[in-house]
Scaffold this motif. Structure first.
Motif, PDB file in Angstrom:
ATOM      1  N   SER A 253      -5.635   2.737  -0.317  1.00 60.34           N
ATOM      2  CA  SER A 253      -4.277   2.310   0.038  1.00 60.34           C
ATOM      3  C   SER A 253      -3.859   2.876   1.385  1.00 60.34           C
ATOM      4  CB  SER A 253      -3.285   2.742  -1.048  1.00 60.34           C
ATOM      5  OG  SER A 253      -3.520   2.057  -2.254  1.00 60.34           O
ATOM      6  N   MET A 254      -4.159   4.152   1.630  1.00 61.60           N
ATOM      7  CA  MET A 254      -3.772   4.767   2.904  1.00 61.60           C
ATOM      8  C   MET A 254      -4.518   4.141   4.079  1.00 61.60           C
ATOM      9  SD  MET A 254      -3.146   8.818   2.019  1.00 61.60           S
ATOM     10  CE  MET A 254      -4.805   9.128   1.391  1.00 61.60           C
TER      11      MET A 254
ATOM     12  N   TRP B  80      -6.936   6.688  -1.450  1.00 60.98           N
ATOM     13  CA  TRP B  80      -7.571   6.654  -0.136  1.00 60.98           C
ATOM     14  C   TRP B  80      -7.600   5.229   0.412  1.00 60.98           C
ATOM     15  CZ3 TRP B  80      -8.079  10.767   2.668  1.00 60.98           C
ATOM     16  CH2 TRP B  80      -8.341  12.022   2.090  1.00 60.98           C
TER      17      TRP B  80
ATOM     18  N   THR C 297       0.822  -1.214   0.000  1.00 59.29           N
ATOM     19  CA  THR C 297       0.000   0.000   0.000  1.00 59.29           C
ATOM     20  C   THR C 297       0.856   1.264   0.000  1.00 59.29           C
ATOM     21  OG1 THR C 297      -0.207  -0.223   2.410  1.00 59.29           O
ATOM     22  CG2 THR C 297      -2.027  -1.028   1.062  1.00 59.29           C
ATOM     23  N   ALA C 298       2.013   1.206   0.636  1.00 61.90           N
ATOM     24  CA  ALA C 298       2.912   2.366   0.611  1.00 61.90           C
ATOM     25  C   ALA C 298       3.352   2.654  -0.821  1.00 61.90           C
ATOM     26  CB  ALA C 298       4.127   2.116   1.510  1.00 61.90           C
TER      27      ALA C 298
ATOM     28  N   PHE D   8      -3.160   0.664   4.656  1.00 62.66           N
ATOM     29  CA  PHE D   8      -1.834   0.755   5.280  1.00 62.66           C
ATOM     30  C   PHE D   8      -1.974   0.915   6.792  1.00 62.66           C
ATOM     31  CE2 PHE D   8       1.679   3.092   7.106  1.00 62.66           C
ATOM     32  CZ  PHE D   8       2.793   2.448   6.588  1.00 62.66           C
TER      33      PHE D   8
ATOM     34  N   THR E  38       0.363   3.822  -3.137  1.00 66.91           N
ATOM     35  CA  THR E  38      -0.067   5.202  -2.914  1.00 66.91           C
ATOM     36  C   THR E  38       0.646   6.165  -3.853  1.00 66.91           C
ATOM     37  OG1 THR E  38      -0.612   4.787  -0.591  1.00 66.91           O
ATOM     38  CG2 THR E  38      -0.215   7.073  -1.225  1.00 66.91           C
ATOM     39  N   TRP E  39       1.993   6.097  -3.910  1.00 71.05           N
ATOM     40  CA  TRP E  39       2.712   7.056  -4.752  1.00 71.05           C
ATOM     41  C   TRP E  39       2.637   6.692  -6.233  1.00 71.05           C
ATOM     42  CZ3 TRP E  39       6.882   5.684  -7.801  1.00 71.05           C
ATOM     43  CH2 TRP E  39       7.568   4.506  -7.476  1.00 71.05           C
TER      44      TRP E  39
END
Length: 299
Positions: A258-259, A256, A231-232, A262, A235-236
């Motif tokens: 993914s965050m 959203w 997920t980190a 995480f 996200t990017w």
């Protein structure tokens, strides 16, 4: 003049007699095979057998594919039910459109149900499968390259992705999703490659951490770390993509998700360290169950 770039394939499928074979499907199949192989080796080391993993795979993989497709349908309903949608497209998964978290949730539920039925330790299975999942996801991303889809914003970097606009691949005529026209020769961020590299690094790290901290980390911790690592990166990488996606407060829904996932993974990791069981204990339980199954077959 562009001196260096990553080329795109000119085709995304081929035919064998009356059968059409899609590279997207082949990439997913290759990923599944690698994941099963990796998981089997780790499961055997813990005291299990290949047959046990095969049975779990036959339950988890179909459920995971269905879940991945359901997630995609829910997050992009207009593709199937909008004014220009086609509901039959729901069944054409070779055209792309699998959401990883739907696949993980449905696949995990199916695996959990089978493990509960057969008395296998699910937390141990989760740790065994975690590196294999990342490898499978890395290989699966090659399907996006063949489909020429889900790439990132324009870039001038020497590893930019060059689309094959003369080909028949899905994304060959979708250079700019915002409606503008990109100059001829525009390169794009190869997000498929970024995620491939990120996932393979993560798989190696999980194997290394598992080897170094086997007696320290509680069982299930590696899977929690898998969730956090993936997920980190997602996200990017998701922020680079320019394909259409629903947004909330100006941020893509998948970012959203993914965050949030995480954070849930981090919470699960902390809880496991406090309340989880030792991997050695669950491995002993697996060996006992394996011996019981073997004696039942012999009898």
């Amino acid at each position: 003049m562009t001196l260096a770039y990553i080329p795109s394939p000119s085709i995304s499928q081929f035919t064998v007699g009356p059968v059409t074979v899609h590279f997207y499907a082949l990439c997913i199949l290759a990923g599944i095979i690698c994941a099963v192989w990796i998981t089997t080796n780790r499961w055997r080391h813990a005291g299990g057998t290949f047959d046990q993993i095969l049975d779990i795979t036959l339950c988890a993989v179909p459920a995971g594919i269905i879940g991945a497709r359901v997630y995609h349908i829910i997050t992009t309903p207009e593709r199937f039910f909008g004014p220009n949608g086609d509901w039959v497209e729901m069944f054409r998964i070779w055209n792309g459109g699998l959401g990883i978290w739907g696949g993980v949730v449905f696949g995990a539920l199916a695996a959990w149900a089978w493990c509960r039925h057969k008395h296998y330790p699910m937390a141990l299975l989760a740790d065994c499968v975690a590196p294999g999942l990342l490898v499978a996801q890395a290989i699966g991303r090659l399907g996006n390259w063949f489909n020429q889809e889900l790439y990132g914003a324009p870039t001038t970097l020497p590893w930019g992705l060059k689309l094959n606009t003369a080909g028949t691949a899905i994304g060959s005529m979708e250079q700019c999703y915002d409606g503008s026209t990109c100059p001829t020769g525009t390169l794009f961020h190869p997000t498929f490659l970024y995620e491939m590299i990120w996932n393979l690094i993560g798989a190696a790290l999980l194997v290394w951490i598992g080897h170094k901290a086997y007696r320290t980390l509680k069982c299930g911790s590696l899977f929690a770390l898998y969730v956090m690592w993936y997920t980190a990166g997602r996200t990017w990488i998701e922020c680079l993509r320019i394909d259409f996606a629903h947004e909330f407060l100006g941020v893509r829904i998948n970012v959203w998700v993914s965050m949030v996932v995480f954070v849930l993974g981090a919470i699960a990791f902390v809880i496991l360290q406090r309340r989880g069981k030792d991997s050695s204990l669950l491995a002993e339980r697996l060996r006992t169950q394996t011996e019981l199954e073997a004696s039942t077959i012999e009898a």
